[in-house]
Write a protein that holds these residues in place. Sequence first.
Motif, PDB file in Angstrom:
ATOM      1  N   GLN A  85       0.806  -1.212   0.000  1.00  0.00           N
ATOM      2  CA  GLN A  85       0.000   0.000   0.000  1.00  0.00           C
ATOM      3  C   GLN A  85       0.846   1.272   0.000  1.00  0.00           C
ATOM      4  O   GLN A  85       0.528   2.240  -0.689  1.00  0.00           O
ATOM      5  CB  GLN A  85      -0.926   0.015   1.229  1.00  0.00           C
ATOM      6  CG  GLN A  85      -2.079  -0.960   1.162  1.00  0.00           C
ATOM      7  CD  GLN A  85      -3.108  -0.552   0.120  1.00  0.00           C
ATOM      8  OE1 GLN A  85      -3.267  -1.211  -0.903  1.00  0.00           O
ATOM      9  NE2 GLN A  85      -3.819   0.523   0.366  1.00  0.00           N
ATOM     10  N   ASN A  86       1.900   1.271   0.808  1.00  0.00           N
ATOM     11  CA  ASN A  86       2.677   2.498   1.011  1.00  0.00           C
ATOM     12  C   ASN A  86       3.904   2.627   0.124  1.00  0.00           C
ATOM     13  O   ASN A  86       4.456   3.722  -0.002  1.00  0.00           O
ATOM     14  CB  ASN A  86       3.113   2.605   2.474  1.00  0.00           C
ATOM     15  CG  ASN A  86       1.926   2.650   3.418  1.00  0.00           C
ATOM     16  OD1 ASN A  86       0.874   3.193   3.087  1.00  0.00           O
ATOM     17  ND2 ASN A  86       2.081   2.057   4.596  1.00  0.00           N
ATOM     18  N   GLN A  87       4.356   1.496  -0.468  1.00  0.00           N
ATOM     19  CA  GLN A  87       5.583   1.542  -1.247  1.00  0.00           C
ATOM     20  C   GLN A  87       5.375   1.098  -2.696  1.00  0.00           C
ATOM     21  O   GLN A  87       5.478   1.904  -3.619  1.00  0.00           O
ATOM     22  CB  GLN A  87       6.637   0.622  -0.597  1.00  0.00           C
ATOM     23  CG  GLN A  87       7.025   1.029   0.796  1.00  0.00           C
ATOM     24  CD  GLN A  87       8.151   2.042   0.808  1.00  0.00           C
ATOM     25  OE1 GLN A  87       9.310   1.700   0.635  1.00  0.00           O
ATOM     26  NE2 GLN A  87       7.827   3.296   1.008  1.00  0.00           N
ATOM     27  N   GLU A  96       8.062   5.764 -10.705  1.00  0.00           N
ATOM     28  CA  GLU A  96       9.379   6.091 -10.160  1.00  0.00           C
ATOM     29  C   GLU A  96       9.462   5.659  -8.703  1.00  0.00           C
ATOM     30  O   GLU A  96       8.457   5.547  -8.009  1.00  0.00           O
ATOM     31  CB  GLU A  96       9.652   7.592 -10.261  1.00  0.00           C
ATOM     32  CG  GLU A  96       8.678   8.451  -9.473  1.00  0.00           C
ATOM     33  CD  GLU A  96       9.006   9.927  -9.561  1.00  0.00           C
ATOM     34  OE1 GLU A  96       9.985  10.280 -10.230  1.00  0.00           O
ATOM     35  OE2 GLU A  96       8.274  10.709  -8.940  1.00  0.00           O
ATOM     36  N   LEU A  97      10.692   5.424  -8.259  1.00  0.00           N
ATOM     37  CA  LEU A  97      10.900   5.014  -6.883  1.00  0.00           C
ATOM     38  C   LEU A  97      10.701   6.191  -5.938  1.00  0.00           C
ATOM     39  O   LEU A  97      11.111   7.307  -6.229  1.00  0.00           O
ATOM     40  CB  LEU A  97      12.311   4.442  -6.705  1.00  0.00           C
ATOM     41  CG  LEU A  97      12.628   3.129  -7.427  1.00  0.00           C
ATOM     42  CD1 LEU A  97      14.073   2.740  -7.189  1.00  0.00           C
ATOM     43  CD2 LEU A  97      11.694   2.018  -6.971  1.00  0.00           C
ATOM     44  N   GLY A  98      10.065   5.916  -4.806  1.00  0.00           N
ATOM     45  CA  GLY A  98       9.887   6.937  -3.791  1.00  0.00           C
ATOM     46  C   GLY A  98      10.771   6.641  -2.588  1.00  0.00           C
ATOM     47  O   GLY A  98      11.818   5.998  -2.715  1.00  0.00           O
ATOM     48  N   LEU A  99      10.350   7.094  -1.417  1.00  0.00           N
ATOM     49  CA  LEU A  99      11.097   6.824  -0.199  1.00  0.00           C
ATOM     50  C   LEU A  99      11.025   5.341   0.138  1.00  0.00           C
ATOM     51  O   LEU A  99       9.977   4.702  -0.013  1.00  0.00           O
ATOM     52  CB  LEU A  99      10.526   7.642   0.959  1.00  0.00           C
ATOM     53  CG  LEU A  99      10.481   9.163   0.758  1.00  0.00           C
ATOM     54  CD1 LEU A  99       9.925   9.839   1.997  1.00  0.00           C
ATOM     55  CD2 LEU A  99      11.846   9.719   0.415  1.00  0.00           C
ATOM     56  N   ILE A 100      12.123   4.782   0.605  1.00  0.00           N
ATOM     57  CA  ILE A 100      12.175   3.354   0.941  1.00  0.00           C
ATOM     58  C   ILE A 100      11.959   3.179   2.438  1.00  0.00           C
ATOM     59  O   ILE A 100      12.659   3.786   3.254  1.00  0.00           O
ATOM     60  CB  ILE A 100      13.533   2.754   0.538  1.00  0.00           C
ATOM     61  CG1 ILE A 100      13.761   2.936  -0.962  1.00  0.00           C
ATOM     62  CG2 ILE A 100      13.590   1.281   0.908  1.00  0.00           C
ATOM     63  CD1 ILE A 100      15.130   2.481  -1.425  1.00  0.00           C
ATOM     64  N   GLU A 217      16.391  11.076   6.590  1.00  0.00           N
ATOM     65  CA  GLU A 217      17.471  11.522   5.721  1.00  0.00           C
ATOM     66  C   GLU A 217      17.013  11.528   4.264  1.00  0.00           C
ATOM     67  O   GLU A 217      17.311  12.460   3.500  1.00  0.00           O
ATOM     68  CB  GLU A 217      18.672  10.594   5.918  1.00  0.00           C
ATOM     69  CG  GLU A 217      19.973  11.123   5.331  1.00  0.00           C
ATOM     70  CD  GLU A 217      20.176  10.691   3.888  1.00  0.00           C
ATOM     71  OE1 GLU A 217      20.958  11.352   3.172  1.00  0.00           O
ATOM     72  OE2 GLU A 217      19.558   9.688   3.469  1.00  0.00           O
ATOM     73  N   GLN A 218      16.258  10.498   3.873  1.00  0.00           N
ATOM     74  CA  GLN A 218      15.690  10.465   2.513  1.00  0.00           C
ATOM     75  C   GLN A 218      14.709  11.616   2.305  1.00  0.00           C
ATOM     76  O   GLN A 218      14.716  12.282   1.272  1.00  0.00           O
ATOM     77  CB  GLN A 218      14.940   9.148   2.289  1.00  0.00           C
ATOM     78  CG  GLN A 218      15.788   7.907   2.218  1.00  0.00           C
ATOM     79  CD  GLN A 218      14.924   6.681   1.989  1.00  0.00           C
ATOM     80  OE1 GLN A 218      14.601   6.332   0.862  1.00  0.00           O
ATOM     81  NE2 GLN A 218      14.535   6.024   3.068  1.00  0.00           N
ATOM     82  N   LEU A 219      13.860  11.845   3.309  1.00  0.00           N
ATOM     83  CA  LEU A 219      12.841  12.890   3.216  1.00  0.00           C
ATOM     84  C   LEU A 219      13.485  14.266   3.103  1.00  0.00           C
ATOM     85  O   LEU A 219      13.062  15.111   2.297  1.00  0.00           O
ATOM     86  CB  LEU A 219      11.918  12.820   4.428  1.00  0.00           C
ATOM     87  CG  LEU A 219      10.699  13.741   4.423  1.00  0.00           C
ATOM     88  CD1 LEU A 219       9.790  13.412   3.252  1.00  0.00           C
ATOM     89  CD2 LEU A 219       9.932  13.622   5.734  1.00  0.00           C
ATOM     90  N   LEU A 220      14.508  14.505   3.900  1.00  0.00           N
ATOM     91  CA  LEU A 220      15.174  15.811   3.873  1.00  0.00           C
ATOM     92  C   LEU A 220      15.891  16.038   2.554  1.00  0.00           C
ATOM     93  O   LEU A 220      15.942  17.168   2.048  1.00  0.00           O
ATOM     94  CB  LEU A 220      16.160  15.911   5.042  1.00  0.00           C
ATOM     95  CG  LEU A 220      15.527  16.016   6.434  1.00  0.00           C
ATOM     96  CD1 LEU A 220      16.601  15.974   7.514  1.00  0.00           C
ATOM     97  CD2 LEU A 220      14.702  17.291   6.555  1.00  0.00           C
ATOM     98  N   ARG A 221      16.450  14.985   1.976  1.00  0.00           N
ATOM     99  CA  ARG A 221      17.103  15.126   0.671  1.00  0.00           C
ATOM    100  C   ARG A 221      16.089  15.429  -0.430  1.00  0.00           C
ATOM    101  O   ARG A 221      16.387  16.138  -1.383  1.00  0.00           O
ATOM    102  CB  ARG A 221      17.870  13.842   0.329  1.00  0.00           C
ATOM    103  CG  ARG A 221      19.261  13.779   0.930  1.00  0.00           C
ATOM    104  CD  ARG A 221      20.122  12.704   0.305  1.00  0.00           C
ATOM    105  NE  ARG A 221      19.706  11.363   0.698  1.00  0.00           N
ATOM    106  CZ  ARG A 221      19.126  10.496  -0.121  1.00  0.00           C
ATOM    107  NH1 ARG A 221      18.862  10.836  -1.359  1.00  0.00           N
ATOM    108  NH2 ARG A 221      18.803   9.297   0.293  1.00  0.00           N
TER     109      ARG A 221
END
Length: 267
Positions: A85-87, A96-100, A217-221
Amino acid sequence: MKKQVSGFIMLFLGATLLPNFSSFLYSWALNGSDFEPNWILWATLSLTILLFLFGILTLLEKTILLANLLVLLGYSVFQSWMLWQNQLEPWIKNGELGLIDYSRLITLLVALIGIAYLFIKTPEKPAIPPTDWQKKWRWAGVFFAILGLGVSITLAVIVLSGEEFFFTTPFDAYLGIGIAFFFLLAIVFGFRKPNAFITAPLLGLSFNFFTEYLWLEQLLRKIGSQIGSQIGQDENTVVALKLIIGTLGIFASLFLIIATQKKKFEA
């Protein structure tokens, strides 16, 4: 040996859900009648309780294989659905790939390993008295636990004394106090005889802190340029402390786990 590993895995997985469990209860208490629980909340609460309950019973050798199998299967199905659901589904739709979500992904793999391990035959190892070799690992584990205790308290003080945060909430301070309690237990028991009742929850909570840092860290990038002005120095410090706490906790618990094993290369 099989029951010890199975119980350890279940306690570890239960501890990784404990922050979510506590977050739901915190929101419930904070919002009162305005809080609307859903099935995900009940599934999280149920799985956390079952994993801890049957993990403890397994370590005490008072459970059966079928019970562990059902709990681990339920956990695996839940995590698989959440990952879809979320990934996976959003990735497929967006192309496209999102946050892992490393936390759910890795814990799902651990749960599947736990299921497979239930059917693997392993010889039982006799209990052995402590040796100087084990004492060195115990002292190393206690050292990292002492550092982790200090950093966890520091995080709680920064969060509770801070005024404005973008991501951070008072609940992060409570999580810091919670893991500080397990660091303290690791220190106390590490001086005598470490056991899975302490090391498994500490490893699970530390893993949660570490993967939360990876998520932030992924979110901030990804959106850092949009919200950079809203993130202060204290919040950057909190994010860094989560990485440090997770790393120290993982080292402390792993060293204490090694201290319970028999030395492989004996004369």
